[in-house]
Scaffold this active site. Structure first.
Site, PDB file in Angstrom:
ATOM      1  N   TYR A  77       0.841  -1.206   0.000  1.00 25.00           N
ATOM      2  CA  TYR A  77       0.000   0.000   0.000  1.00 25.00           C
ATOM      3  C   TYR A  77       0.872   1.250   0.000  1.00 25.00           C
ATOM      4  CZ  TYR A  77      -3.819   3.180   0.910  1.00 25.00           C
ATOM      5  OH  TYR A  77      -4.734   4.194   0.781  1.00 25.00           O
ATOM      6  N   PHE A 129      -7.081  21.728 -24.953  1.00 25.53           N
ATOM      7  CA  PHE A 129      -7.344  20.301 -25.049  1.00 25.53           C
ATOM      8  C   PHE A 129      -8.588  20.035 -24.200  1.00 25.53           C
ATOM      9  CE2 PHE A 129      -7.201  15.809 -23.966  1.00 25.53           C
ATOM     10  CZ  PHE A 129      -7.312  15.327 -25.261  1.00 25.53           C
ATOM     11  N   THR A 130      -9.413  19.070 -24.644  1.00 26.25           N
ATOM     12  CA  THR A 130     -10.741  18.861 -24.056  1.00 26.25           C
ATOM     13  C   THR A 130     -10.705  18.709 -22.525  1.00 26.25           C
ATOM     14  OG1 THR A 130     -10.441  16.523 -24.578  1.00 26.25           O
ATOM     15  CG2 THR A 130     -11.689  17.839 -26.168  1.00 26.25           C
ATOM     16  N   ASP A 220       1.947  20.633 -20.371  1.00 23.56           N
ATOM     17  CA  ASP A 220       1.296  19.344 -20.596  1.00 23.56           C
ATOM     18  C   ASP A 220       2.275  18.505 -21.414  1.00 23.56           C
ATOM     19  OD1 ASP A 220      -0.090  17.166 -21.542  1.00 23.56           O
ATOM     20  OD2 ASP A 220      -1.956  18.251 -21.875  1.00 23.56           O
ATOM     21  N   LYS A 263       0.458   7.799 -23.287  1.00 19.60           N
ATOM     22  CA  LYS A 263       0.946   8.112 -24.638  1.00 19.60           C
ATOM     23  C   LYS A 263       2.452   7.796 -24.733  1.00 19.60           C
ATOM     24  CE  LYS A 263      -3.039  10.569 -24.431  1.00 19.60           C
ATOM     25  NZ  LYS A 263      -3.918  10.581 -23.252  1.00 19.60           N
ATOM     26  N   ARG A 387     -12.665  15.588 -34.257  1.00 19.45           N
ATOM     27  CA  ARG A 387     -12.020  16.675 -33.529  1.00 19.45           C
ATOM     28  C   ARG A 387     -12.476  17.975 -34.182  1.00 19.45           C
ATOM     29  NH1 ARG A 387      -9.622  14.629 -28.700  1.00 19.45           N
ATOM     30  NH2 ARG A 387     -11.855  14.862 -28.510  1.00 19.45           N
ATOM     31  N   PHE A 454     -18.410  14.906 -26.718  1.00 19.75           N
ATOM     32  CA  PHE A 454     -17.972  14.037 -27.819  1.00 19.75           C
ATOM     33  C   PHE A 454     -17.874  12.567 -27.416  1.00 19.75           C
ATOM     34  CE2 PHE A 454     -13.643  13.497 -26.270  1.00 19.75           C
ATOM     35  CZ  PHE A 454     -13.496  14.617 -25.459  1.00 19.75           C
TER      36      PHE A 454
HETATM   37  O1  PLI Z   1      -6.596  10.531 -21.098  1.00 25.09           O
HETATM   38  P1  PLI Z   1      -5.811  11.008 -19.916  1.00 25.09           P
HETATM   39  O2  PLI Z   1      -6.690  11.367 -18.774  1.00 25.09           O
HETATM   40  O3  PLI Z   1      -4.740  10.062 -19.511  1.00 25.09           O
HETATM   41  O4  PLI Z   1      -5.004  12.333 -20.391  1.00 25.09           O
HETATM   42  C1  PLI Z   1      -5.636  13.525 -20.708  1.00 25.09           C
HETATM   43  C2  PLI Z   1      -4.835  14.264 -21.750  1.00 25.09           C
HETATM   44  C3  PLI Z   1      -4.128  15.353 -21.390  1.00 25.09           C
HETATM   45  N1  PLI Z   1      -3.402  16.053 -22.304  1.00 25.09           N
HETATM   46  C4  PLI Z   1      -3.343  15.689 -23.604  1.00 25.09           C
HETATM   47  C5  PLI Z   1      -2.529  16.492 -24.548  1.00 25.09           C
HETATM   48  C6  PLI Z   1      -4.042  14.577 -24.028  1.00 25.09           C
HETATM   49  O5  PLI Z   1      -3.947  14.220 -25.315  1.00 25.09           O
HETATM   50  C7  PLI Z   1      -4.829  13.819 -23.098  1.00 25.09           C
HETATM   51  C8  PLI Z   1      -5.609  12.727 -23.482  1.00 25.09           C
HETATM   52  N2  PLI Z   1      -5.758  12.440 -24.750  1.00 25.09           N
HETATM   53  C9  PLI Z   1      -6.536  11.525 -25.315  1.00 25.09           C
HETATM   54  C10 PLI Z   1      -7.403  10.598 -24.547  1.00 25.09           C
HETATM   55  C11 PLI Z   1      -6.510  11.436 -26.755  1.00 25.09           C
HETATM   56  O6  PLI Z   1      -7.172  10.552 -27.330  1.00 25.09           O
HETATM   57  O7  PLI Z   1      -5.805  12.269 -27.364  1.00 25.09           O
END
Ligand code: PLI
Length: 462
Positions: A77, A129-130, A220, A263, A387, A454
């Site tokens: 933990y 970004f969304t 970011d 990513k 998008r 979306f």
């Molecule tokens: O999907 P998350 O919660 O791990 O991360 C959010 C996020 C933050 N910043 C940027 C630049 C992103 O591209 C992002 C998430 N992007 C997604 C899910 C995408 O399909 O691009």
């Protein structure tokens, strides 16, 4: 051709050890599946998809080195050894001394927004970004786009369309006052602009400007390795530096970073916040225990942190990052052979179809990008993502739709998942849809969720 010119092809820097079969479907089947999903590719079942280019988020193939690391998960933990290894690599590769893990990127966005933003504040950024913007707005802030104008023009070939316009930023600082700006929110490459990077020169200018006014600069860094690669390839003075060196230099200008590890880091889950600001760190470390879990796991299993730590080491390897970006480039080059309208230059993580030019006969109110993504799925089972107007959503104050200049379909490449032949099949399908584009009539939205519409909105065909 001279011998010198022969060695231009590239191939994946790995071989395939395990395969995941994919289901082949008929057009009739896909028509039914698309209708049932309300013509929203997010609502399709993954098993009904042939080539899944919805996102590169968490869809990566891990290496044998990462899979082996899973067996070394220390599922305590508190204080697991994987946490300390990950922290060491965050220090080593991002240069940030303080670190808080989270289950994914938006959890880190939630915390940084809650810690830094007061109601009535303004947060300038290089295009929204969304998830980033929704957390800034939920904290009471107003996002202001200060990206260069070129970024809003799909055809403009500026090499660094992710740059912040220093004049726009300074005008905003003077207008609202530096005390109303908790931080400048810089991302790179800029996802919604088509995966466009910023240059180191621009970053230095923005850094100086924020220093002049005493405003913090946050990053970011979700796809920062791709941005570093573009700097190495395109910017004067960087061709002899490694991607790892450039990444560290980029981070040196920021007070802190938030990262979706799903990513660059070549994993399926994870995120973090890292900073050189002890005060912000103390608050995040305290807050994470409310929303995510203890500060030494942040909602992750020990094995996930091990895979992330190993992923950091792999993401900066020259063969991995160059193959990643060159695969996207290959797709762009093939599509252009059929004159398909695209965002130029090609992005780091995705090719973006310019739905405004693809479906010139369609008004933006009929959701061209949403319609195009649905048609491509119906044609071949290839799944992309809208998008454009749907992603842009509504202004929280006025409730009016925000009409973005860019109306795009994103074809996003999971890392190390698809081969050149998959791309060839996908390109042929898009060329086919392009040929019959005049038959596409558009969509009507029949269900609209309040936040990030979306993801779950539903449509019917006109
Ligand atoms: O999907 P998350 O919660 O791990 O991360 C959010 C996020 C933050 N910043 C940027 C630049 C992103 O591209 C992002 C998430 N992007 C997604 C899910 C995408 O399909 O691009």
């Amino acid at each position: 051709m001279s011998k010198k010119n022969i060695k231009h092809s590239w191939a994946e820097p790995y071989k395939i050890k395990m395969v995941e079969p994919i289901k082949m479907t008929t057009r009739e089947f896909r028509e039914k599946a698309a209708k049932e999903a309300g013509y929203n590719t997010f609502l399709l079942k993954s098993e009904d998809v042939y080539i899944d280019l919805l996102t590169d988020s968490g869809t990566n193939a891990m290496s044998d080195y990462q899979w082996a690391g899973l067996m070394l998960g220390d599922e305590a933990y508190a204080g697991s050894r994987n946490f300390y290894y990950l922290w060491d690599n965050v220090k080593k590769y991002y240069g940030m001394p303080y670190f808080v893990p989270t289950h994914q990127g938006r959890a880190a966005e939630h915390m940084i927004s809650k810690i830094m933003i007061k109601p009535g504040d303004y947060i300038p950024g290089n295009m929204y970004f969304t998830t980033t913007r929704v957390h800034q707005e939920l904290a009471g802030g107003t996002f202001v786009d200060v990206i260069i104008d070129e970024a809003h023009d799909a055809q403009n070939e500026h090499p660094f369309k992710g740059n912040i316009d220093p004049q726009k930023l300074e005008d905003l600082i003077k207008k609202v006052g530096p005390e109303k700006i908790p931080y400048v929110s810089m991302a790179g490459p800029v996802n919604m602009a088509g995966g466009q990077p910023f240059s180191m020169e621009n970053l230095k200018t923005i850094y100086k400007l924020t220093q002049k006014y005493g405003v913090k600069l946050w990053f970011d860094a979700t796809r920062a390795t791709e941005n570093a690669y573009f700097i190495q390839q395109k910017e004067k003075g960087y061709s002899n530096k490694t991607v790892a060196q450039i990444l560290k230099e980029i981070c040196s200008y920021f007070d802190g970073i938030w990262v979706s590890a799903k990513k660059d880091l070549l994993v399926n889950i994870g995120g973090f916040l890292a900073t050189r600001n002890k005060k912000v760190y103390e608050e995040a470390r305290n807050m994470v225990v409310i929303y995510e879990g203890l500060h030494s796991y942040g909602g992750l299993a020990g094995r996930d942190m091990e895979a992330m730590a190993r992923g950091i080491e792999e993401m900066v390897k020259p063969e991995n990052i160059s193959m990643r970006v060159r695969q996207v480039e290959y797709c762009g080059v093939q599509l252009e052979k059929y004159n398909i309208p695209l965002v130029k230059p090609y992005g780091g993580h995705a090719i973006f179809l310019d739905a405004k030019r693809f479906l010139q006969h369609m008004k933006q109110d009929l959701f061209p990008a949403q319609s195009l993504a649905a048609e491509i799925y119906i044609d071949s089972g290839v799944r992309g993502m809208e998008r454009g107007l749907v992603s842009s959503g509504r202004d929280p104050k006025t409730g009016k739709q925000r009409y973005p200049k860019l109306e795009l379909v994103r074809l996003t490449f999971p890392r190390r998942v698809y081969t050149q032949s998959h791309i060839d099949v996908m390109v042929e399908s898009i060329a086919e849809v392009y040929e019959h584009r005049k038959k596409i009539k558009g969509l009507k939205m029949v269900y609209e969720p309040k936040y990030l519409r979306f993801f779950q909105a539903r449509f019917v065909k006109l």
